[in-house]
Write an enzyme that holds these catalytic residues in place. Structure first.
Site, mmCIF file in Angstrom:
data_model
loop_
_atom_site.group_PDB
_atom_site.id
_atom_site.type_symbol
_atom_site.label_atom_id
_atom_site.label_comp_id
_atom_site.label_asym_id
_atom_site.label_seq_id
_atom_site.Cartn_x
_atom_site.Cartn_y
_atom_site.Cartn_z
ATOM 1 N N LYS A 120 0.959 -1.364 -0.233
ATOM 2 C CA LYS A 120 0.365 0.079 -0.146
ATOM 3 C C LYS A 120 0.788 1.278 -0.320
ATOM 4 O O LYS A 120 0.366 2.420 -0.461
ATOM 5 C CB LYS A 120 -0.901 -0.159 1.116
ATOM 6 C CG LYS A 120 -2.513 -0.859 1.080
ATOM 7 C CD LYS A 120 -3.293 -0.656 1.749
ATOM 8 C CE LYS A 120 -4.199 -1.825 2.575
ATOM 9 N NZ LYS A 120 -5.251 -2.678 1.620
ATOM 10 N N GLU A 204 -2.185 7.171 7.749
ATOM 11 C CA GLU A 204 -2.977 8.412 6.911
ATOM 12 C C GLU A 204 -4.356 8.810 7.545
ATOM 13 O O GLU A 204 -4.778 8.649 8.543
ATOM 14 C CB GLU A 204 -3.510 7.955 5.618
ATOM 15 C CG GLU A 204 -4.870 7.002 5.734
ATOM 16 C CD GLU A 204 -4.684 6.427 4.816
ATOM 17 O OE1 GLU A 204 -3.806 6.529 3.278
ATOM 18 O OE2 GLU A 204 -6.208 6.030 4.111
ATOM 19 N N HIS A 239 -15.567 -3.377 7.393
ATOM 20 C CA HIS A 239 -14.019 -2.731 6.462
ATOM 21 C C HIS A 239 -14.848 -3.821 5.085
ATOM 22 O O HIS A 239 -13.470 -3.963 4.688
ATOM 23 C CB HIS A 239 -12.487 -2.897 6.643
ATOM 24 C CG HIS A 239 -12.514 -1.181 7.757
ATOM 25 N ND1 HIS A 239 -13.028 -0.470 8.034
ATOM 26 C CD2 HIS A 239 -11.413 -1.726 9.058
ATOM 27 C CE1 HIS A 239 -12.908 0.357 8.525
ATOM 28 N NE2 HIS A 239 -11.864 0.161 9.851
ATOM 29 N N ARG A 296 -6.586 -7.657 -10.049
ATOM 30 C CA ARG A 296 -7.252 -9.048 -10.189
ATOM 31 C C ARG A 296 -8.532 -8.946 -10.774
ATOM 32 O O ARG A 296 -9.010 -7.185 -10.271
ATOM 33 C CB ARG A 296 -7.263 -10.152 -9.855
ATOM 34 C CG ARG A 296 -7.622 -9.098 -8.418
ATOM 35 C CD ARG A 296 -7.638 -10.162 -6.544
ATOM 36 N NE ARG A 296 -8.178 -8.880 -5.654
ATOM 37 C CZ ARG A 296 -9.011 -8.714 -4.634
ATOM 38 N NH1 ARG A 296 -9.967 -9.145 -5.583
ATOM 39 N NH2 ARG A 296 -8.772 -8.268 -3.821
HETATM 40 P P1 ADP Z 1 -8.373 -3.202 2.329
HETATM 41 O O1 ADP Z 1 -6.981 -3.688 1.468
HETATM 42 O O2 ADP Z 1 -8.186 -4.030 3.768
HETATM 43 O O3 ADP Z 1 -9.765 -3.803 2.213
HETATM 44 P P2 ADP Z 1 -8.666 -0.721 2.761
HETATM 45 O O4 ADP Z 1 -7.342 0.124 2.209
HETATM 46 O O5 ADP Z 1 -9.403 -1.196 0.987
HETATM 47 O O6 ADP Z 1 -8.000 -2.290 2.873
HETATM 48 O O7 ADP Z 1 -9.534 0.072 3.364
HETATM 49 C C1 ADP Z 1 -10.667 -0.981 3.439
HETATM 50 C C2 ADP Z 1 -11.644 -0.054 4.178
HETATM 51 O O8 ADP Z 1 -11.408 0.857 4.835
HETATM 52 C C3 ADP Z 1 -12.190 1.057 2.771
HETATM 53 O O9 ADP Z 1 -13.172 0.519 1.732
HETATM 54 C C4 ADP Z 1 -12.904 1.755 3.982
HETATM 55 O O10 ADP Z 1 -14.017 1.315 4.586
HETATM 56 C C5 ADP Z 1 -11.784 2.288 5.265
HETATM 57 N N1 ADP Z 1 -11.068 3.016 5.199
HETATM 58 C C6 ADP Z 1 -9.676 2.787 4.845
HETATM 59 N N2 ADP Z 1 -8.868 3.918 4.778
HETATM 60 C C7 ADP Z 1 -9.676 4.897 5.216
HETATM 61 C C8 ADP Z 1 -9.183 6.576 5.459
HETATM 62 N N3 ADP Z 1 -7.870 7.191 5.235
HETATM 63 N N4 ADP Z 1 -10.462 7.113 6.237
HETATM 64 C C9 ADP Z 1 -11.388 6.708 6.777
HETATM 65 N N5 ADP Z 1 -12.002 5.181 6.348
HETATM 66 C C10 ADP Z 1 -10.743 4.450 5.372
#
Ligand code: ADP
Length: 670
Positions: A120, A204, A239, A296
């Site tokens: 990431k 973040e 999430h 993917r």
């Molecule tokens: P993963 O790879 O585990 O799925 P992501 O980075 O895609 O993780 O994040 C999953 C979820 O977490 C997002 O869909 C969102 O709901 C929440 N999320 C991620 N980053 C943030 C952020 N900076 N602020 C608020 N919610 C976040």
């Protein structure tokens, strides 16, 4: 890139996605090789494939994650390409590289693109250079606690700590203030290390009311990159996505175009090819930020297929064989609205913990242009502890969001699974929630509204008990007829020739540890030949008739018609209505033909002629002894005694015409 003809693919996956890929491949005349673990020997993807190879024990690390074995099987079976599906090896750069080294096409992006997006923080560094908007944060190499704490304080709270190798919602911690930071950091690192073998994190700003909006992109080997619009996946628990939809409600054309070009820029920045997804956080003020890119096919790709009319797996295969994208950006249009609900074996009332076990019964809604069911499971299959407990994906489409939502509710009502607990009712309640109907969405939707769902009463109504009784009685009458040696015996036959009008059965149901005794009296058939019953339960009486068609009880209760789905397995009876299920146990004392003990008189329920009287007043009779022979509808019916008793009166003689309901013989009281 030269064209590679793909004639045969190996699918390095299982379950619904393996089945879904096989369907498209077959449509394109491509043969499919499946791989399976011990747990999956008899599973659907194995049955659908042209060939299937065993790869090892049930645990994923010993089977679906065994890159070496999968490559070996691809070679043995002469598969020219491997489709990794999602999960398992789909984002494993080493596996993609090894496929290439062995002359096998990996149906996915180039290894370098997987590597670039695998971390990431690395992904953010690349995107930052490509001018893709990022949430304010720190994604550097220096991972000392003191530095991370000071970066955190600079970003401000609340903030999010994320494992850079994380995925599936794991390895994330929300921190509300500076004092909690170090504890959360350590716990996040521990989880990341144990789940992903890497403790590196990024931090973040935590957006408090964002939506998850992701762009489907597609790229070919000629440098064309397009987007296939967006999906809104804001409804999440831990999430993880629960219901996805396309297009994102309320997204302006302008924002869509902007997000689309940023997603295309992101894909170009890493030399992308094939299908990919660029995930964004979409903030209340209309701004959006890159979150990550999934290299993917996504679980939720069908909603994009429904609104574009395209087959993304077909496009993947075309691109992998060196073909150009079949359409340009200008040729793509959004048509209508689609939802996907993930049907899981899990218990929403117990923190969504996965449930496992055999699926005793499964009935899915009828598929059409509006309804699609992607599943790798049928009744009789099991959901094991080894893999994701997803049972199916229910996808619906219609001309606009509210029509599609109505379809979703309707289709969930028709989705019935018995044997283990599922989230079907939860999804239905969610689809009915006013805030969901109003598209008042953000990623905290379930935190806010979760407790308002699952609120419908699970009390059992008289109507359901009557349906259960009808089901049991009709089932019995069928098996009674089959078992009987004398097919005309009124004692054995539990429908038409029930010669004792007051014959009744007692059934006992147990629901939530409460016993419900029910008495079902046989009554004359209705005009359509359906057996009627007077059902006594909870001190009330209901006149009920009906029939069973395809696990569906079609019941008329006091003039009202209702349809209730059911599954019966030994003494377990499950009723389904409005996405809700009631599991009843049929008590041991049920179905005692109570005529034996209490009924003194014998009556005829339909007209006929007495052709022989075999007993006299005062005779003692024993069970099964013939008493009277009647003729009705040109057939003879022998009426026998069913217990030891004495004849009090014979009310008809040979040649007499008997009306239905007439008393034929009376017995001495016990
Ligand atoms: P993963 O790879 O585990 O799925 P992501 O980075 O895609 O993780 O994040 C999953 C979820 O977490 C997002 O869909 C969102 O709901 C929440 N999320 C991620 N980053 C943030 C952020 N900076 N602020 C608020 N919610 C976040």
């Amino acid at each position: 890139m030269k064209n590679h003809k793909i004639n045969k693919i190996l699918i390095a996956n299982r379950g619904e996605i393996a089945c879904r890929i096989i369907k498209t491949a077959h449509k394109m005349g491509i043969e499919c090789v499946a791989v399976y673990s011990d747990a999956d020997e008899f599973s659907q993807h194995v049955k659908l494939a042209d060939e299937a190879f065993y790869i090892g024990p049930s645990a994923a690390k010993d089977s679906y994650l065994r890159a070496d074995k999968i490559i070996e099987i691809a070679k043995i079976s002469n598969a020219s390409a491997v489709h990794p599906g999602y999960g398992f090896l789909s984002e494993n750069a080493t596996f993609a590289k090894e496929c290439a080294e062995n002359g096998i096409i990996f149906i996915g992006p180039p290894t370098s693109a997987i590597e670039a997006m695998g971390s990431k923080s690395e992904a953010k560094n690349i995107m930052s250079k490509a001018k893709v908007p990022l949430v304010n944060g720190y994604h550097g190499e220096d991972q000392t606690e003191a530095l991370l704490q000071s970066e955190a304080d600079k970003i401000g709270y609340p903030l999010l700590i994320k494992a850079t190798a994380g995925g599936g919602g794991k390895g994330m911690r929300v921190v509300k203030n500076s004092n909690d930071f170090i504890t959360a950091l350590r716990s996040c690192k521990r989880e990341s290390l144990s789940s992903f073998g890497d403790e590196k994190v990024l931090i973040e700003k935590y957006l408090t009311k964002p939506r998850h909006v992701e762009l489907q992109i597609f790229a070919d080997s000629f440098g064309s990159v397009i987007h296939l619009f967006e999906r809104d996946c804001s409804v999440q628990r831990r999430h993880q996505k629960v219901i996805e939809e396309a297009p994102a409600p309320g997204l302006s054309v302008e924002t869509r175009n902007k997000m689309g070009s940023v997603a295309i820029a992101a894909a170009k920045a890493i030399g992308y090819q094939g299908a990919g997804t660029v995930e964004f956080l979409y903030d209340e003020d209309g701004s959006f930020y890159f979150m990550e890119m999934n290299t993917r096919l996504q679980v939720e790709h069908p909603v994009t297929e429904m609104i574009t009319g395209l087959d993304l797996v077909e496009w993947q295969l075309l691109v992998a064989s060196g073909g150009a994208l079949p359409l340009t950006q200008q040729e793509l249009n959004i048509s209508g609205h689609a939802f996907e609900a993930r049907i899981y074996a899990e218990d929403p009332s117990n923190d969504f913990l996965p449930t496992t076990g055999k699926i005793d019964f499964m009935e899915v809604p009828l598929e059409s242009q509006f309804v699609r069911v992607d599943s790798g499971i049928v009744a009789g299959d099991s959901v094991s502890i080894y893999y994701d407990p997803m049972i199916a994906k229910l996808i619906v489409w219609d001309r606009d969001r509210s029509a599609a939502l109505a379809r979703l509710r309707g289709a969930l009502n028709e989705f019935h699974v018995a044997g283990l607990t599922t989230n079907i009712e939860f999804l239905h309640d969610l689809a009915c929630h006013p805030s969901f109907s109003n598209a008042d969405l953000d990623t905290h939707f379930l935190d806010k509204h979760g407790s308002e769902l699952n609120s419908t009463s699970d009390e059992i109504t008289d109507e359901l008990l009557a349906a259960a009784t009808l089901q049991v009685m009709l089932e019995q009458s069928q098996s009674g007829q089959q078992d009987s040696n004398d097919q005309y015996s009124p004692w054995k036959q539990k429908d038409g020739w029930r010669l004792n009008q007051d014959n009744y059965h007692q059934v006992e149901f147990i629901y939530n540890a409460i016993k419900y005794p029910v008495t079902a009296h046989f009554r004359a058939k209705n005009g359509k030949g359906h057996q009627s019953f007077l059902i006594e339960l909870n001190d009330k009486e209901y006149l009920v008739n009906g029939f069973i068609s395809n696990s569906n009880i079609r019941m008329n209760i006091d003039g009202k018609k209702v349809s209730i789905s059911c599954s019966i397995e030994q003494n377990k009876l499950i009723l389904f209505k409005n996405a809700k299920a009631w599991q009843l146990e049929i008590g041991d004392n049920s179905l005692v033909d109570t005529q034996d003990d209490t009924q003194a008189n014998l009556t005829a329920p339909m007209p006929g002629t007495v052709i022989s009287v075999l007993v006299n007043v005062g005779d003692e009779v024993i069970p099964e002894q013939p008493l009277i022979v009647m003729e009705a509808m040109k057939m003879e019916h022998t009426i026998r005694a069913h217990k030891k008793t004495r004849i009090k009166e014979v009310l008809y003689a040979v040649g007499d015409l008997v009306d239905d309901g007439s008393e034929l013989i009376s017995f001495e009281e016990d």
